[in-house]
Write a protein that holds these residues in place. Structure first.
Motif, PDB file in Angstrom:
ATOM      1  N   ALA A  95      18.429  -0.326   0.965  1.00  0.00           N
ATOM      2  CA  ALA A  95      18.548   0.807   1.891  1.00  0.00           C
ATOM      3  C   ALA A  95      18.373   2.149   1.172  1.00  0.00           C
ATOM      4  O   ALA A  95      17.894   3.115   1.766  1.00  0.00           O
ATOM      5  CB  ALA A  95      19.888   0.763   2.610  1.00  0.00           C
ATOM      6  N   ASN A  96      18.714   2.206  -0.095  1.00  0.00           N
ATOM      7  CA  ASN A  96      18.537   3.438  -0.859  1.00  0.00           C
ATOM      8  C   ASN A  96      17.072   3.781  -1.087  1.00  0.00           C
ATOM      9  O   ASN A  96      16.745   4.911  -1.442  1.00  0.00           O
ATOM     10  CB  ASN A  96      19.246   3.337  -2.219  1.00  0.00           C
ATOM     11  N   GLN A  97      16.170   2.815  -0.897  1.00  0.00           N
ATOM     12  CA  GLN A  97      14.745   3.044  -1.088  1.00  0.00           C
ATOM     13  C   GLN A  97      14.058   3.578   0.162  1.00  0.00           C
ATOM     14  O   GLN A  97      12.869   3.884   0.119  1.00  0.00           O
ATOM     15  CB  GLN A  97      14.062   1.746  -1.539  1.00  0.00           C
ATOM     16  N   LEU A  98      14.788   3.700   1.262  1.00  0.00           N
ATOM     17  CA  LEU A  98      14.218   4.273   2.476  1.00  0.00           C
ATOM     18  C   LEU A  98      13.929   5.755   2.255  1.00  0.00           C
ATOM     19  O   LEU A  98      14.598   6.397   1.441  1.00  0.00           O
ATOM     20  CB  LEU A  98      15.194   4.121   3.647  1.00  0.00           C
ATOM     21  N   PRO A  99      12.980   6.321   2.993  1.00  0.00           N
ATOM     22  CA  PRO A  99      12.746   7.765   2.889  1.00  0.00           C
ATOM     23  C   PRO A  99      14.015   8.539   3.255  1.00  0.00           C
ATOM     24  O   PRO A  99      14.833   8.079   4.057  1.00  0.00           O
ATOM     25  CB  PRO A  99      11.641   8.023   3.914  1.00  0.00           C
ATOM     26  N   LYS A 100      14.163   9.705   2.685  1.00  0.00           N
ATOM     27  CA  LYS A 100      15.352  10.533   2.911  1.00  0.00           C
ATOM     28  C   LYS A 100      15.590  10.797   4.396  1.00  0.00           C
ATOM     29  O   LYS A 100      16.720  10.744   4.874  1.00  0.00           O
ATOM     30  CB  LYS A 100      15.208  11.851   2.155  1.00  0.00           C
ATOM     31  N   THR A 101      14.528  11.051   5.142  1.00  0.00           N
ATOM     32  CA  THR A 101      14.647  11.305   6.577  1.00  0.00           C
ATOM     33  C   THR A 101      15.285  10.120   7.292  1.00  0.00           C
ATOM     34  O   THR A 101      16.147  10.294   8.156  1.00  0.00           O
ATOM     35  CB  THR A 101      13.257  11.598   7.184  1.00  0.00           C
ATOM     36  N   ALA A 102      14.875   8.913   6.932  1.00  0.00           N
ATOM     37  CA  ALA A 102      15.441   7.700   7.542  1.00  0.00           C
ATOM     38  C   ALA A 102      16.908   7.535   7.155  1.00  0.00           C
ATOM     39  O   ALA A 102      17.750   7.207   8.001  1.00  0.00           O
ATOM     40  CB  ALA A 102      14.633   6.470   7.117  1.00  0.00           C
ATOM     41  N   ILE A 120      -2.852  -2.012   3.168  1.00  0.00           N
ATOM     42  CA  ILE A 120      -3.705  -1.790   2.002  1.00  0.00           C
ATOM     43  C   ILE A 120      -3.687  -0.317   1.574  1.00  0.00           C
ATOM     44  O   ILE A 120      -3.813   0.009   0.410  1.00  0.00           O
ATOM     45  CB  ILE A 120      -5.138  -2.295   2.265  1.00  0.00           C
ATOM     46  N   TYR A 121      -3.480   0.582   2.518  1.00  0.00           N
ATOM     47  CA  TYR A 121      -3.504   2.022   2.239  1.00  0.00           C
ATOM     48  C   TYR A 121      -2.122   2.602   1.930  1.00  0.00           C
ATOM     49  O   TYR A 121      -1.991   3.779   1.682  1.00  0.00           O
ATOM     50  CB  TYR A 121      -4.129   2.775   3.412  1.00  0.00           C
ATOM     51  N   GLY A 122      -1.084   1.798   1.952  1.00  0.00           N
ATOM     52  CA  GLY A 122       0.267   2.286   1.650  1.00  0.00           C
ATOM     53  C   GLY A 122       1.275   1.778   2.661  1.00  0.00           C
ATOM     54  O   GLY A 122       1.010   0.851   3.412  1.00  0.00           O
ATOM     55  N   VAL A 123       2.430   2.415   2.696  1.00  0.00           N
ATOM     56  CA  VAL A 123       3.493   2.001   3.606  1.00  0.00           C
ATOM     57  C   VAL A 123       3.125   2.387   5.033  1.00  0.00           C
ATOM     58  O   VAL A 123       2.735   3.516   5.302  1.00  0.00           O
ATOM     59  CB  VAL A 123       4.842   2.656   3.216  1.00  0.00           C
ATOM     60  N   ASP A 124       3.242   1.444   5.939  1.00  0.00           N
ATOM     61  CA  ASP A 124       2.958   1.688   7.347  1.00  0.00           C
ATOM     62  C   ASP A 124       4.238   2.035   8.097  1.00  0.00           C
ATOM     63  O   ASP A 124       4.266   2.979   8.872  1.00  0.00           O
ATOM     64  CB  ASP A 124       2.303   0.458   7.965  1.00  0.00           C
ATOM     65  N   GLU A 163      13.242   1.164  13.693  1.00  0.00           N
ATOM     66  CA  GLU A 163      11.946   1.225  13.028  1.00  0.00           C
ATOM     67  C   GLU A 163      11.619   2.676  12.734  1.00  0.00           C
ATOM     68  O   GLU A 163      11.808   3.553  13.589  1.00  0.00           O
ATOM     69  CB  GLU A 163      10.849   0.621  13.900  1.00  0.00           C
ATOM     70  N   PHE A 164      11.103   2.909  11.522  1.00  0.00           N
ATOM     71  CA  PHE A 164      10.717   4.243  11.079  1.00  0.00           C
ATOM     72  C   PHE A 164       9.252   4.240  10.685  1.00  0.00           C
ATOM     73  O   PHE A 164       8.736   3.218  10.211  1.00  0.00           O
ATOM     74  CB  PHE A 164      11.542   4.660   9.856  1.00  0.00           C
ATOM     75  N   ASP A 165       8.600   5.389  10.834  1.00  0.00           N
ATOM     76  CA  ASP A 165       7.231   5.492  10.338  1.00  0.00           C
ATOM     77  C   ASP A 165       7.255   5.670   8.824  1.00  0.00           C
ATOM     78  O   ASP A 165       8.321   5.672   8.203  1.00  0.00           O
ATOM     79  CB  ASP A 165       6.462   6.618  11.049  1.00  0.00           C
ATOM     80  N   SER A 166       6.101   5.849   8.226  1.00  0.00           N
ATOM     81  CA  SER A 166       6.021   5.923   6.768  1.00  0.00           C
ATOM     82  C   SER A 166       6.748   7.132   6.187  1.00  0.00           C
ATOM     83  O   SER A 166       7.120   7.132   5.023  1.00  0.00           O
ATOM     84  CB  SER A 166       4.559   5.945   6.325  1.00  0.00           C
ATOM     85  N   GLN A 203       1.534  -6.679   3.442  1.00  0.00           N
ATOM     86  CA  GLN A 203       2.687  -7.541   3.242  1.00  0.00           C
ATOM     87  C   GLN A 203       3.983  -6.799   3.523  1.00  0.00           C
ATOM     88  O   GLN A 203       4.040  -5.589   3.413  1.00  0.00           O
ATOM     89  CB  GLN A 203       2.700  -8.098   1.831  1.00  0.00           C
ATOM     90  N   ASP A 204       4.981  -7.567   3.886  1.00  0.00           N
ATOM     91  CA  ASP A 204       6.312  -7.030   4.085  1.00  0.00           C
ATOM     92  C   ASP A 204       7.100  -7.255   2.803  1.00  0.00           C
ATOM     93  O   ASP A 204       6.959  -8.291   2.153  1.00  0.00           O
ATOM     94  CB  ASP A 204       7.013  -7.736   5.243  1.00  0.00           C
ATOM     95  N   LYS A 205       7.924  -6.277   2.470  1.00  0.00           N
ATOM     96  CA  LYS A 205       8.702  -6.370   1.244  1.00  0.00           C
ATOM     97  C   LYS A 205      10.132  -5.954   1.549  1.00  0.00           C
ATOM     98  O   LYS A 205      10.360  -4.886   2.123  1.00  0.00           O
ATOM     99  CB  LYS A 205       8.081  -5.434   0.205  1.00  0.00           C
ATOM    100  N   ALA A 206      11.089  -6.784   1.184  1.00  0.00           N
ATOM    101  CA  ALA A 206      12.497  -6.425   1.348  1.00  0.00           C
ATOM    102  C   ALA A 206      12.825  -5.323   0.343  1.00  0.00           C
ATOM    103  O   ALA A 206      12.417  -5.396  -0.817  1.00  0.00           O
ATOM    104  CB  ALA A 206      13.381  -7.638   1.118  1.00  0.00           C
TER     105      ALA A 206
END
Length: 149
Positions: free
Chosen positions: A31-38, A60-64, A77-80, A25-28
């Motif tokens: 922006a503060n919840q993005l990984p630090k690198t992003a 199912i296995y986590g953030v894609d 677009e950023f990876d996990s 699923q996609d979840k809104a």
């Protein structure tokens, strides 16, 4: 009995595959919840441009991946882990600092009246779309491979 096992195995496989689609699923997110690198990438290369929305694509296995929509219309677009995968300027010129120098130089030398409007980083290659609609392919080191129609 053999047929029963095959049928049962097939149902289990179908259930697992369907379950993967149900749980993906996609979840809104903020922006503060993005990984630090992003967050660092956005602050460095899109300074002064705010995030309009951010989407966390969960499997199912986590953030894609993460999809970030900027208020100027661009999409990143950023990876996990927060490493950029694709930057789509939506026909606007991209900031060039993050684009490998060999790709920037090739585009500038061979297509002087154009600019890069989209770039994708794949496992073994880069694809850059120019403002004139041409799609250029490069290897992982940024060496030109071909024009993709």
């Amino acid at each position: 009995m053999k047929n029963f096992r095959k049928i049962t195995g097939a149902f289990v496989l179908i259930f697992l595959l369907a379950g993967g689609f149900i749980f993906a699923q996609d979840k809104a997110i903020n922006a503060n919840q993005l990984p630090k690198t992003a967050k660092n990438f956005l602050a460095s290369h899109f300074k002064g441009i705010t995030v309009g929305s951010a989407i966390e694509d969960r499997e199912i296995y986590g953030v894609d991946e993460y999809q970030v929509y900027l208020t100027n219309g661009m999409k990143v677009e950023f990876d996990s882990n927060g490493n950029w995968k694709e930057v789509d300027g939506k026909h606007q010129k991209l900031p060039y600092a993050f684009i490998p120098a060999s790709i920037r130089n090739y585009a500038a030398k061979n297509f002087p009246n154009t600019y890069i409007v989209k770039i994708e980083k794949e496992r073994w290659s880069y694809k850059a779309e120019l403002s004139n609609g041409l799609d250029l392919e490069f290897d992982r080191k940024g060496n030109f491979k071909r024009i993709d129609d």
